[in-house]
Enzyme design. Sequence first.
Site, PDB file in Angstrom:
ATOM      1  N   HIS A  28      16.360 -28.370  -3.212  1.00 12.18           N
ATOM      2  CA  HIS A  28      15.484 -28.998  -4.200  1.00 12.18           C
ATOM      3  C   HIS A  28      15.885 -28.735  -5.666  1.00 12.18           C
ATOM      4  O   HIS A  28      15.141 -28.174  -6.454  1.00 12.18           O
ATOM      5  CB  HIS A  28      13.994 -28.778  -3.942  1.00 12.18           C
ATOM      6  CG  HIS A  28      13.530 -27.366  -3.657  1.00 12.18           C
ATOM      7  ND1 HIS A  28      13.742 -26.333  -4.522  1.00 12.18           N
ATOM      8  CD2 HIS A  28      12.839 -26.859  -2.620  1.00 12.18           C
ATOM      9  CE1 HIS A  28      13.188 -25.247  -4.022  1.00 12.18           C
ATOM     10  NE2 HIS A  28      12.649 -25.531  -2.875  1.00 12.18           N
ATOM     11  N   HIS A  82       6.118 -17.722   6.260  1.00 14.34           N
ATOM     12  CA  HIS A  82       6.111 -18.615   5.093  1.00 14.34           C
ATOM     13  C   HIS A  82       6.173 -20.049   5.612  1.00 14.34           C
ATOM     14  O   HIS A  82       7.025 -20.367   6.440  1.00 14.34           O
ATOM     15  CB  HIS A  82       7.347 -18.258   4.260  1.00 14.34           C
ATOM     16  CG  HIS A  82       7.564 -19.068   3.036  1.00 14.34           C
ATOM     17  ND1 HIS A  82       6.576 -19.753   2.387  1.00 14.34           N
ATOM     18  CD2 HIS A  82       8.702 -19.286   2.306  1.00 14.34           C
ATOM     19  CE1 HIS A  82       7.088 -20.355   1.326  1.00 14.34           C
ATOM     20  NE2 HIS A  82       8.377 -20.100   1.265  1.00 14.34           N
ATOM     21  N   GLU A  84       6.977 -22.864   4.110  1.00 12.06           N
ATOM     22  CA  GLU A  84       7.942 -23.836   3.580  1.00 12.06           C
ATOM     23  C   GLU A  84       8.854 -24.261   4.740  1.00 12.06           C
ATOM     24  O   GLU A  84       9.215 -23.449   5.596  1.00 12.06           O
ATOM     25  CB  GLU A  84       8.751 -23.253   2.405  1.00 12.06           C
ATOM     26  CG  GLU A  84       9.520 -24.353   1.688  1.00 12.06           C
ATOM     27  CD  GLU A  84      10.049 -23.967   0.299  1.00 12.06           C
ATOM     28  OE1 GLU A  84      10.015 -22.784  -0.068  1.00 12.06           O
ATOM     29  OE2 GLU A  84      10.510 -24.891  -0.408  1.00 12.06           O
ATOM     30  N   ASP A  86      11.871 -24.905   5.371  1.00 10.60           N
ATOM     31  CA  ASP A  86      13.158 -24.321   5.780  1.00 10.60           C
ATOM     32  C   ASP A  86      12.934 -23.210   6.812  1.00 10.60           C
ATOM     33  O   ASP A  86      13.862 -22.806   7.503  1.00 10.60           O
ATOM     34  CB  ASP A  86      13.971 -23.814   4.582  1.00 10.60           C
ATOM     35  CG  ASP A  86      13.178 -23.030   3.569  1.00 10.60           C
ATOM     36  OD1 ASP A  86      11.940 -23.125   3.542  1.00 10.60           O
ATOM     37  OD2 ASP A  86      13.806 -22.300   2.774  1.00 10.60           O
ATOM     38  N   HIS A 148       7.243 -16.554  -1.711  1.00 12.46           N
ATOM     39  CA  HIS A 148       7.477 -17.533  -2.734  1.00 12.46           C
ATOM     40  C   HIS A 148       6.326 -18.528  -2.917  1.00 12.46           C
ATOM     41  O   HIS A 148       6.230 -19.181  -3.955  1.00 12.46           O
ATOM     42  CB  HIS A 148       8.799 -18.242  -2.333  1.00 12.46           C
ATOM     43  CG  HIS A 148       9.121 -19.547  -2.887  1.00 12.46           C
ATOM     44  ND1 HIS A 148       9.625 -20.600  -2.177  1.00 12.46           N
ATOM     45  CD2 HIS A 148       9.018 -20.002  -4.156  1.00 12.46           C
ATOM     46  CE1 HIS A 148       9.841 -21.625  -2.944  1.00 12.46           C
ATOM     47  NE2 HIS A 148       9.491 -21.305  -4.147  1.00 12.46           N
ATOM     48  N   ASP A 167      11.381 -14.844   1.977  1.00 12.04           N
ATOM     49  CA  ASP A 167      12.310 -15.263   0.912  1.00 12.04           C
ATOM     50  C   ASP A 167      12.778 -14.095   0.030  1.00 12.04           C
ATOM     51  O   ASP A 167      13.817 -14.197  -0.640  1.00 12.04           O
ATOM     52  CB  ASP A 167      11.635 -16.296   0.001  1.00 12.04           C
ATOM     53  CG  ASP A 167      11.652 -17.709   0.592  1.00 12.04           C
ATOM     54  OD1 ASP A 167      12.448 -17.973   1.505  1.00 12.04           O
ATOM     55  OD2 ASP A 167      10.868 -18.542   0.118  1.00 12.04           O
ATOM     56  N   TYR A 195      19.466 -16.853  -6.662  1.00 14.19           N
ATOM     57  CA  TYR A 195      18.265 -17.141  -5.868  1.00 14.19           C
ATOM     58  C   TYR A 195      17.008 -16.709  -6.625  1.00 14.19           C
ATOM     59  O   TYR A 195      16.037 -17.454  -6.737  1.00 14.19           O
ATOM     60  CB  TYR A 195      18.352 -16.408  -4.515  1.00 14.19           C
ATOM     61  CG  TYR A 195      17.278 -16.832  -3.564  1.00 14.19           C
ATOM     62  CD1 TYR A 195      17.483 -17.892  -2.692  1.00 14.19           C
ATOM     63  CD2 TYR A 195      16.045 -16.204  -3.562  1.00 14.19           C
ATOM     64  CE1 TYR A 195      16.478 -18.313  -1.835  1.00 14.19           C
ATOM     65  CE2 TYR A 195      15.038 -16.614  -2.713  1.00 14.19           C
ATOM     66  CZ  TYR A 195      15.261 -17.672  -1.850  1.00 14.19           C
ATOM     67  OH  TYR A 195      14.261 -18.087  -1.011  1.00 14.19           O
ATOM     68  N   HIS A 228      16.855 -15.697   4.253  1.00 17.12           N
ATOM     69  CA  HIS A 228      18.097 -16.408   3.892  1.00 17.12           C
ATOM     70  C   HIS A 228      19.198 -15.381   3.632  1.00 17.12           C
ATOM     71  O   HIS A 228      18.962 -14.372   2.946  1.00 17.12           O
ATOM     72  CB  HIS A 228      17.931 -17.190   2.581  1.00 17.12           C
ATOM     73  CG  HIS A 228      16.943 -18.307   2.626  1.00 17.12           C
ATOM     74  ND1 HIS A 228      17.148 -19.468   3.331  1.00 17.12           N
ATOM     75  CD2 HIS A 228      15.744 -18.467   2.014  1.00 17.12           C
ATOM     76  CE1 HIS A 228      16.120 -20.282   3.158  1.00 17.12           C
ATOM     77  NE2 HIS A 228      15.247 -19.693   2.367  1.00 17.12           N
TER      78      HIS A 228
HETATM   79 FE1  FEO Z   1      10.290 -20.631   0.092  1.00 13.10          FE
HETATM   80 FE2  FEO Z   1      13.098 -20.224   1.986  1.00 13.10          FE
HETATM   81  O1  FEO Z   1      11.444 -20.974   1.510  1.00 13.10           O
END
Ligand code: FEO
Length: 404
Positions: A28, A82, A84, A86, A148, A167, A195, A228
Site C-alpha cells: 500500500h 491482527h 489486516e 496480510d 499496527h 507487526d 518498516y 513479517h
Molecule cells: Fe498491519 Fe502486516 O499488517
Amino acid sequence: MNTQFKAFKLTDKVYWVGAIDWGLRDFHGYATERGSTYNAYLVLGDKVTLIDTVKKPFFQEMLSRISDVIDPKKIDFIVSNHCEMDHSGTIPEMVDLVKPEKVIASEMGVKGLADHFHKDIPLTAVKDGESMSLGNTSLKFIETRMIHWPDSMFTYLEDEKILFSSDAFGMHLASSLRYADEIDFGILHREMKKYFANILTPFSPLILKLLEKVTKLNLPIKMVATAHGPIWRKDFNTAFELYSKWSKKEASAKAVIVLDTMWHSTETMAKAIGEGINSTGANAVLLPLNSTHRSDVITEVLDAGALLVGSPTLNGNMLPRVADVLTYMKGLKPQNLIGCAFGSYGWNGVVVPQINQILKEMKIDLVGEGINIKYVPDENGLKQCFELGTEIGNRLIQLVNRFK
Ligand code: FEO
C-alpha cells in the site's frame, strides 16, 4: 494439494508455516524492494493452535507447510493477532477446511474480523493479560492497540517463551533464512527502519508505552516471532532498543532536503542549501524525487532533525511528486522537525507558501518563510540559499548539543 512446501521447526512444539512473497514490490504505497514474508506459526499444544494465517494468494503454500507437520484438520484454535489481511486473509478458507473450535482475537480483533469477512466464524474475544490453556502449554495475550491497528495484540507462548509480536519488530524481507542472526545486520537494520518509518511512525508514543508495558511484564523471552521477516532468537534487545530510539525521535544533526525540479533551478537551490547545512557540521541528505521513492524519503526522515521541501511552481501548484510525498508524510506524522519550503517560479510564486502551510499542519517548526526565487537563481539567490542552510545547520547543532 501442493506438497512441496516444508514447515520450519523452531522448537519441538512450534513450527513456522508461513509464506514467502519474493515478488512483493508495493505494500500500500511502500516500496518493498526485498519482498516480504507472512509468518504463520503452528503450536503443537494438546489443543493444536495456528497463530495467524497468510495473505490470500498464499493459502496453498501455508497449507502445504502445515501438512508437512500435521493434518490441518487437527487444528483446534486459530489466533489472529491482527486482522489486516496480510495475516487474516486466509482465515475464512481455514475456517471452512478446519472447522476450528475457536478463532481467538482481541475484542477489537473480533469486531475487525467480523467486518472483514461477513461470515460465520467461531470468534472468541480475549482480554489484555488473559491466558488460555492449550493443555500441555498455555498462551497469554497482550493488547498492543495501534501497533499496527486498533485490534493488534501479541501472543506469548508460556513454556516455550516465544513472543509472537505481530507487526512489531518485523520487516518486509523475503528470505529462506528464518532467523535474523543468519542475515547481514546492515540489511536487517535498513529493512526494520524502513518498516518502522512507513508503518509505525504515527504510533511512536504508543510504541514507547508498549515497550514499557512489555518490560514491566518481565516475560522471559527466548524468541520474538514476528509477522513479517526473520525471527529474533538472539539480539532481540537490539530490536527493542532501535524501536525505543526511533519512537523517541531524538535530536539529530541530519537535514533531509526533498525536491523536484523542472529546469534545475530548484535543484540548484537545494544544492546551495545543502552546502550551507554541511558548512556548520550538520549533514544534508538530498533526495530528488525523480529517483527517490516516497517510502525511502520517510525512512530518511525517521532519524532526521530537519525537513526542507523544494518544488517549482507548475500551473499554480507544486509538482505532483512533491504533492505525493507530502500527502504520504503528513499521514505518517514525523515528529520533532524544523524546516521550510523553497523553490523557483515564473510569474506566480504560490508554491513555497503552499508547502509551508502543509509543513505547519505537520507541526514542523518553520525556520523563516523559506525561499522563493524567480526563474533561475543568481549569485545573490544562491547566497540566500546557502545562508538558509547555515541557519538550519546551526539550529540542528544547537538542538543536538542541548540533548547531549
Ligand atoms: Fe498491519 Fe502486516 O499488517
